[in-house]
Design a protein around this motif. Structure first.
Motif, mmCIF file in Angstrom:
data_model
loop_
_atom_site.group_PDB
_atom_site.id
_atom_site.type_symbol
_atom_site.label_atom_id
_atom_site.label_comp_id
_atom_site.label_asym_id
_atom_site.label_seq_id
_atom_site.Cartn_x
_atom_site.Cartn_y
_atom_site.Cartn_z
ATOM 1 N N UNK A 37 0.753 -1.138 -0.116
ATOM 2 C CA UNK A 37 0.108 -0.186 -0.001
ATOM 3 C C UNK A 37 0.933 1.249 -0.012
ATOM 4 N N UNK A 38 0.229 2.339 -0.566
ATOM 5 C CA UNK A 38 0.826 3.711 -0.391
ATOM 6 C C UNK A 38 0.359 4.243 1.053
ATOM 7 N N UNK A 39 1.389 4.368 1.895
ATOM 8 C CA UNK A 39 1.250 4.687 3.265
ATOM 9 C C UNK A 39 1.640 6.045 3.668
ATOM 10 N N UNK A 40 0.532 6.774 4.564
ATOM 11 C CA UNK A 40 1.094 8.115 4.936
ATOM 12 C C UNK A 40 1.097 8.083 6.454
ATOM 13 N N UNK A 41 2.060 8.317 7.302
ATOM 14 C CA UNK A 41 1.832 8.363 8.766
ATOM 15 C C UNK A 41 1.844 9.628 9.098
ATOM 16 N N UNK A 42 0.757 10.178 10.047
ATOM 17 C CA UNK A 42 0.518 11.325 10.533
ATOM 18 C C UNK A 42 0.842 11.270 12.206
ATOM 19 N N UNK A 43 1.652 12.290 12.551
ATOM 20 C CA UNK A 43 1.988 12.571 13.879
ATOM 21 C C UNK A 43 1.759 13.848 14.298
ATOM 22 N N UNK A 44 0.918 14.207 15.537
ATOM 23 C CA UNK A 44 0.658 15.598 15.753
ATOM 24 C C UNK A 44 1.543 16.285 16.502
ATOM 25 N N UNK A 45 2.590 15.488 17.062
ATOM 26 C CA UNK A 45 3.811 16.402 17.688
ATOM 27 C C UNK A 45 4.919 16.529 16.798
ATOM 28 N N UNK A 46 5.956 17.078 17.229
ATOM 29 C CA UNK A 46 7.222 17.256 16.431
ATOM 30 C C UNK A 46 7.966 16.346 16.317
#
Length: 532
Positions: A37-46
């Motif tokens: 799969x084409x994966x995007x990982x999103x993290x709210x902190x820095x």
């Protein structure tokens, strides 16, 4: 019975969005990318890593291949028997069976697809005396990991006071300053940061788009199906969504609404504010295990914060070593202090209906000068000057006055404890009888947990009801699909780790009981999201 996830080829053009970057999120991203799969990982902190990066990094993965080699043979059947003996509260037996069947394979998978290595610890299960329990081998510690500069720059840094030690070195109270200096100079990661670093390196190699400082505003839906997320910036990111945002302990309104103790002292990352829980609730998720958390006794050091939010420290071996006891606000002992932190932490929630109060909030860890000269107390090492947060008095009576408990009762408590400790016994609570107690005590001594408190001066540290993270959230099936409150699943939505309802109910089976299931079900959720 479900072992390794069945990974089909990713649907052509299949996209997966993972929200959160702790061990559950990283394992989900890795499994989804591995499936194509084409994966995007999103993290709210820095930074990447969440509470995992701040943890000991140990994973409880029974029936793994390393256990037998280390002298701790194990079977899935025994692990299942053990977990059934701990089945109190909101337990999902199908998820428990799936976890046990897949734990060993997941430990091997992590080593196979990353640069990560494990070592099996001789760490007893927290209730090792129960049928199926083990006195070692199920808790796997990450080997120290040396990241590339790119990976190192992204991983949540270790807390300023934490040395680059392994969990084994901390529990055994061993310290090689030359080794620590070399690790620090070379940027070597240990404990939870080592787990995060190795998984992050693997997902980057597979082309996962890792974005930090990217908070998610809401889920995007096409009818009843989740088809992506909308970021705070307004940007839409398409794909099946895997929620791995951690717990909700840092959101006061959610903590008051769901937890037995309304204000537990958090020890983890600042991003655990329940964002994933709110999104799942908005999509109609069925909820489970909402009153539960990974409890612990905690201490506060004035001025210690993480990204502007209060940070507390877990009290682990401090409670188990000779020359110490814990008392409540009435000056009485109330538990075997050496027990695992989850069960001691839960005991701090005792409620007195007559006083309409929590009499164990706060409690006190009391030690004598022999202890103070031999063992660390949180960040305080033997021989260092006494800080303001450490209460000191020349007698037990004076200490009672300083911490505002009844002097006669505290004197009686200490005297009763001392009478048993002299002969190596704790008639009241059985401290020192279990293999776990002895493991976390001072194993250099014939009595690793017991010694009378007789050496003046005496010291006290305030103990608060704390948590490593909540473990309630949307219910999921064996592949991490979020169950709908009216039956079936919420199509396109998955959850794992502390963002999902724990399958273990009230139980904390052993060291790494948070990270182990997060790895197994994060992997399964990512694989299922990729294959559709």
């Amino acid at each position: 019975m479900h072992g390794a996830p069945v990974i089909g080829e990713a649907v052509a053009g299949r996209a997966v969005v993972v929200v959160g970057s702790g061990v559950a999120g990283l394992s989900a991203a890795l499994a989804a990318a591995e499936a194509g799969a084409a994966v995007t990982l999103l993290e709210s902190t820095s930074t990447v890593g969440g509470t995992t990066a701040l943890s000991g990094g140990v994973a409880w993965l029974p029936a793994n291949d390393l256990a037998a080699a280390a002298g701790f043979p194990d079977t899935p059947e025994d692990a299942r028997t053990y977990l059934r003996g701990l089945a109190l509260g909101d337990v999902d037996e199908e998820l428990v069976d799936t976890f046990v069947a897949g734990a060993g394979d997941t430990a091997s998978w992590v080593q196979r697809v990353t640069e990560h290595g494990w070592v099996a610890l001789g760490y007893p299960d927290y209730h090792c005396g129960l049928p199926g329990g083990r006195e070692g081998g199920r808790s796997l510690e990450p080997l120290p990991f040396t990241p590339t500069a790119d990976v190192a720059a992204r991983v949540r840094p270790a807390l300023s006071w934490r040395l680059p030690m392994t969990q084994h070195e901390i529990i055994a109270n061993t310290l090689n300053r030359d080794v620590l200096t070399r690790r620090r100079d070379e940027g070597v990661l240990t404990m939870g940061a080592a787990v995060v670093g190795s998984l992050l390196a693997a997902v980057l190699r597979l082309g996962v788009d890792v974005r930090v400082e990217t908070p998610v505003a809401s889920l995007r839906r096409d009818g009843e199906r989740v088809v992506g997320v909308t970021l705070d910036s307004g940007e839409a990111v398409d794909g099946a969504v895997v929620l791995c945002t951690g717990g909700f302990e840092r959101d006061p309104s959610l903590a008051r609404a769901f937890l037995r103790h309304p204000s537990p002292a958090p020890t983890g990352a600042p991003g655990a504010t329940g964002g994933g829980l709110r999104m799942a609730m908005g999509a109609g998720a069925a909820l489970g295990n909402m009153s539960e958390a990974w409890w612990c006794p905690a201490m506060a050091i004035p001025g210690e914060e993480i990204e502007g939010k209060p940070l507390h420290r877990l009290l682990l071996a401090e409670r188990a070593r000779p020359g110490s006891i814990m008392v409540d606000g009435r000056g009485q002992r109330f538990a075997n202090e050496a027990q695992n932190y989850n069960d001691v932490g839960r005991s701090l929630h005792d409620f007195d209906p007559g006083a309409f109060a929590f009499p164990r909030d706060p409690s006190w860890l009391i030690v004598d000068n022999g202890y103070r000269a031999a063992y660390p107390l949180g960040p305080l090492l033997p021989g260092e000057p006494d800080p303001d947060w450490l209460v000191r008095a020349d007698s037990v009576e004076e200490l009672a006055s300083a911490i505002d408990v009844e002097a006669d009762r505290l004197v009686a408590t200490v005297s009763a404890f001392n009478a048993g400790a002299i002969v190596g016994e704790d008639p009241a609570f059985g401290r020192g009888r279990s293999a776990y107690d002895r493991f976390v005590g001072d194993r250099r001594l014939d009595q690793p947990n017991l010694r009378p408190l007789t050496q003046s001066p005496f010291f006290a540290v305030r103990v608060l009801p704390g948590t490593l993270g909540t473990k309630g959230g949307p219910r999921t099936d064996v592949d991490g699909r979020v169950r709908h409150v009216e039956g079936g699943v919420v199509e396109g939505l998955f959850a794992a780790g502390n963002a999902a309802a724990s399958p273990l109910g009230m139980a904390y089976p052993g060291a790494g009981g948070t990270i182990g299931p997060a790895l197994v079900f994060g992997r399964r959720a990512g694989a299922c999201a990729a294959s559709g």
